[in-house]
Design an enzyme around this catalytic site. Structure first.
Site, PDB file in Angstrom:
ATOM      1  N   HIS A 258       0.770  -1.238   0.103  1.00 37.30           N
ATOM      2  CA  HIS A 258      -0.100  -0.019  -0.008  1.00 37.30           C
ATOM      3  C   HIS A 258       0.768   1.219  -0.053  1.00 37.30           C
ATOM      4  O   HIS A 258       1.936   1.345   0.381  1.00 37.30           O
ATOM      5  CB  HIS A 258      -0.829  -0.066   1.184  1.00 37.30           C
ATOM      6  CG  HIS A 258      -2.021   0.822   1.193  1.00 37.30           C
ATOM      7  ND1 HIS A 258      -1.976   2.228   1.477  1.00 37.30           N
ATOM      8  CD2 HIS A 258      -3.308   0.776   0.620  1.00 37.30           C
ATOM      9  CE1 HIS A 258      -3.087   2.917   1.257  1.00 37.30           C
ATOM     10  NE2 HIS A 258      -3.972   1.860   0.631  1.00 37.30           N
ATOM     11  N   GLU A 316      -8.028  -4.634  -0.659  1.00 40.69           N
ATOM     12  CA  GLU A 316      -8.477  -5.413  -1.902  1.00 40.69           C
ATOM     13  C   GLU A 316      -8.567  -7.061  -1.836  1.00 40.69           C
ATOM     14  O   GLU A 316      -9.311  -7.440  -2.078  1.00 40.69           O
ATOM     15  CB  GLU A 316      -7.695  -5.139  -2.917  1.00 40.69           C
ATOM     16  CG  GLU A 316      -7.604  -3.662  -3.408  1.00 40.69           C
ATOM     17  CD  GLU A 316      -8.630  -2.967  -3.637  1.00 40.69           C
ATOM     18  OE1 GLU A 316      -9.669  -3.145  -3.284  1.00 40.69           O
ATOM     19  OE2 GLU A 316      -8.846  -1.519  -4.340  1.00 40.69           O
TER      20      GLU A 316
HETATM   21  N1  COA Z   1       3.918  -7.836  -4.762  1.00 36.98           N
HETATM   22  C1  COA Z   1       5.426  -7.901  -4.852  1.00 36.98           C
HETATM   23  N2  COA Z   1       5.999  -6.787  -4.959  1.00 36.98           N
HETATM   24  C2  COA Z   1       5.621  -5.704  -4.377  1.00 36.98           C
HETATM   25  C3  COA Z   1       4.175  -5.813  -4.250  1.00 36.98           C
HETATM   26  C4  COA Z   1       3.356  -6.493  -4.362  1.00 36.98           C
HETATM   27  N3  COA Z   1       2.240  -6.579  -4.243  1.00 36.98           N
HETATM   28  N4  COA Z   1       3.970  -4.262  -3.812  1.00 36.98           N
HETATM   29  C5  COA Z   1       4.779  -3.493  -4.004  1.00 36.98           C
HETATM   30  N5  COA Z   1       6.042  -4.578  -4.481  1.00 36.98           N
HETATM   31  C6  COA Z   1       7.564  -4.333  -4.576  1.00 36.98           C
HETATM   32  C7  COA Z   1       7.743  -3.385  -5.728  1.00 36.98           C
HETATM   33  O1  COA Z   1       7.971  -3.980  -6.986  1.00 36.98           O
HETATM   34  C8  COA Z   1       8.937  -2.576  -5.320  1.00 36.98           C
HETATM   35  O2  COA Z   1      10.120  -3.187  -5.648  1.00 36.98           O
HETATM   36  P1  COA Z   1      11.227  -2.587  -6.543  1.00 36.98           P
HETATM   37  O3  COA Z   1      11.610  -1.647  -5.482  1.00 36.98           O
HETATM   38  O4  COA Z   1      12.173  -3.799  -6.654  1.00 36.98           O
HETATM   39  O5  COA Z   1      10.808  -2.010  -7.740  1.00 36.98           O
HETATM   40  C9  COA Z   1       8.958  -2.400  -4.043  1.00 36.98           C
HETATM   41  O6  COA Z   1       8.041  -3.248  -3.434  1.00 36.98           O
HETATM   42  C10 COA Z   1       8.060  -1.046  -3.731  1.00 36.98           C
HETATM   43  O7  COA Z   1       7.096  -0.988  -4.520  1.00 36.98           O
HETATM   44  P2  COA Z   1       6.301   0.494  -4.996  1.00 36.98           P
HETATM   45  O8  COA Z   1       5.657   0.457  -6.079  1.00 36.98           O
HETATM   46  O9  COA Z   1       7.284   1.764  -4.466  1.00 36.98           O
HETATM   47  O10 COA Z   1       5.106   0.707  -3.644  1.00 36.98           O
HETATM   48  P3  COA Z   1       4.094   1.572  -3.744  1.00 36.98           P
HETATM   49  O11 COA Z   1       3.792   1.856  -2.405  1.00 36.98           O
HETATM   50  O12 COA Z   1       4.366   2.750  -4.523  1.00 36.98           O
HETATM   51  O13 COA Z   1       2.787   0.848  -4.227  1.00 36.98           O
HETATM   52  C11 COA Z   1       0.878  -0.474  -4.481  1.00 36.98           C
HETATM   53  C12 COA Z   1       1.775   0.323  -3.628  1.00 36.98           C
HETATM   54  C13 COA Z   1      -0.514  -0.851  -3.824  1.00 36.98           C
HETATM   55  C14 COA Z   1       0.699   0.281  -6.059  1.00 36.98           C
HETATM   56  C15 COA Z   1       1.652  -1.784  -4.795  1.00 36.98           C
HETATM   57  O14 COA Z   1       1.849  -2.248  -3.521  1.00 36.98           O
HETATM   58  C16 COA Z   1       1.028  -2.769  -5.699  1.00 36.98           C
HETATM   59  O15 COA Z   1       1.198  -2.655  -6.504  1.00 36.98           O
HETATM   60  N6  COA Z   1       0.402  -3.880  -5.086  1.00 36.98           N
HETATM   61  C17 COA Z   1      -0.542  -4.688  -5.703  1.00 36.98           C
HETATM   62  C18 COA Z   1      -1.908  -4.170  -6.343  1.00 36.98           C
HETATM   63  C19 COA Z   1      -2.923  -4.030  -5.416  1.00 36.98           C
HETATM   64  O16 COA Z   1      -2.979  -4.828  -4.429  1.00 36.98           O
HETATM   65  N7  COA Z   1      -3.336  -2.609  -5.323  1.00 36.98           N
HETATM   66  C20 COA Z   1      -4.339  -2.173  -4.312  1.00 36.98           C
HETATM   67  C21 COA Z   1      -3.822  -1.303  -3.478  1.00 36.98           C
HETATM   68  S1  COA Z   1      -5.096  -0.870  -2.230  1.00 36.98           S
END
Ligand code: COA
Length: 379
Positions: A258, A316
């Site tokens: 998140h 979610e």
């Molecule tokens: N599964 C695997 N790896 C994940 C992940 C997940 N669900 N969520 C984050 N990561 C990893 C990323 O690949 C990233 O790795 P890197 O540094 O090697 O690129 C690292 O963790 C940080 O990710 P980041 O995109 O900076 O996190 P964020 O805080 O911007 O993203 C989300 C938040 C929700 C977009 C992200 O966690 C995600 O895509 N989750 C899956 C989709 C989802 O469940 N969305 C609903 C959100 S309520």
């Protein structure tokens, strides 16, 4: 100030609100002064909305009157049904149909953009379930089911989808979901609603813009893929193999991680408890068992995979499980999110009106300057 760009406005406060408060480090969410854990399983959706609109819970008489008022605003006219029939016939996705329906919902009604703002808010909140259910019925090649004024908001939505009155466990499960996600700080769709109202535009326009914003996969689109993932895992019976394969391929696990929470999303616990009650009473307990063990395995493997980042269960994950359990079709997960969040959108829009300042940030110009005009024939 203009030298600094805040891409995505992360960490920038642009409004004061009494509607909800998030502590991402502690994993806390407060809605209208109540911890989400207390509000969501106890309130009727109508009570949550009253709370957001009036900053207090209604007494029994006020609640009855508020329910009756919303119930009386549920209907859509033939023009809107026509729009939704056409959207269904052209296989438009549900969120597109909802956007068209919200924009048109006041045709033939006197509670559109000219009505007083709270009336517009009540209409938008009342009518979203009817729009979604009407579209869905047409998608199934069936006639729409008229809303029933004697049913509560959540139960009436399930009833309009199927034409059958839902059981108490399903209605309560859905209602807990609607309460859990009704408001969540200045998320992107809520911000859109505030921007629209800040120009002194109306609340119907704010709701339409907010639906368009929620449609994007970065905002409201994860529960559908999360459900597919869980079904696949349940069929394969190898959760660990599934997670390792995804992470080794550089893919993300849906329902984890998140932007704001650095802990398990507090709504996950509320929805897990609601799903447990529902599946215990009325559902596929084997599937729920798979979900539970998958979550533990996924969280452990994500910690191994990204030791310096907390990747916990987000809202979610159990949304997918609960909505599927209460028989909301997967294609309607995001529109069902909108059916809840419209309460927050409308409360934020009214709050914005109370202390309005046009939302108008600046951009830094990086284009050319000093060009001189040449007629088209000479270019
Ligand atoms: N599964 C695997 N790896 C994940 C992940 C997940 N669900 N969520 C984050 N990561 C990893 C990323 O690949 C990233 O790795 P890197 O540094 O090697 O690129 C690292 O963790 C940080 O990710 P980041 O995109 O900076 O996190 P964020 O805080 O911007 O993203 C989300 C938040 C929700 C977009 C992200 O966690 C995600 O895509 N989750 C899956 C989709 C989802 O469940 N969305 C609903 C959100 S309520």
């Amino acid at each position: 100030m203009e030298d600094q760009i805040s891409r995505g406005l992360e960490g920038v406060a642009v409004a004061e609100t009494r509607l909800s408060y998030i502590d991402g480090d502690a994993g806390e969410l407060v809605i209208g002064g109540f911890p989400v854990e207390e509000l969501a399983p106890n309130a009727a959706y109508e009570e949550s909305v009253f709370l957001l609109l009036h900053d207090r819970l209604p007494d029994a008489e006020e609640l009855d009157a508020f329910r009756a008022d919303l119930a009386a605003r549920r209907g859509v006219g033939g023009e809107v049904q026509q729009v939704l029939r056409q959207a269904a016939a052209e296989d438009e996705p549900a969120m597109d149909a909802l956007r068209m329906g919200v924009a048109a919902a006041n045709l033939g009604h006197d509670d559109g953009g000219d009505a007083d703002p709270e009336t517009q808010a009540r209409r938008a909140i009342a009518v979203l379930p009817t729009i979604v259910a009407t579209y869905w019925r047409y998608r199934q090649g069936k006639d729409p089911v008229e809303p029933r004024e004697d049913l509560r908001h959540a139960a009436n939505y399930l009833y309009m989808l199927t034409g059958e009155e839902p059981g108490d466990a399903a209605a309560r499960g859905l209602e807990t979901y609607l309460n859990s996600v009704v408001d969540h700080g200045l998320n992107a769709s809520t911000f859109s609603a505030r921007v629209v109202v800040s120009t002194e535009s109306d609340l119907v326009s704010a709701a339409t813009a907010a639906v368009g914003t929620l449609k994007g996969p970065l905002h409201g689109g994860a529960p559908g893929p999360a459900l597919e993932m869980l079904r696949e895992v349940h069929a394969s019976d190898d959760p660990e193999g599934y997670v390792r394969e995804k992470l080794d391929a550089g893919e993300r696990l849906m329902g984890f991680g998140h932007r704001v929470y650095r802990t398990r999303d507090p709504r996950a616990a509320v929805l897990e408890a609601a799903a447990e009650r529902f599946y215990g009473a009325d559902g596929d307990t084997e599937f729920f068992g798979t979900v539970r063990s998958f979550e533990d395995i996924a969280v452990d493997l994500l910690a191994e995979h990204k030791p310096d980042r907390t990747l916990e269960t987000n809202v979610e994950f159990y949304t997918a499980v609960l909505l599927d359990g209460v028989d909301v079709p997967r294609e309607l997960f995001t529109t069902t999110f909108a059916i809840s969040r419209v309460g927050g959108w409308m409360a934020h829009a009214l709050e914005q009106r109370e202390d309005n300042r046009l939302i108008r940030p600046v951009s830094r110009y990086v284009g050319d300057t000093g060009r001189s005009w040449t007629p088209a024939a000479e270019r």
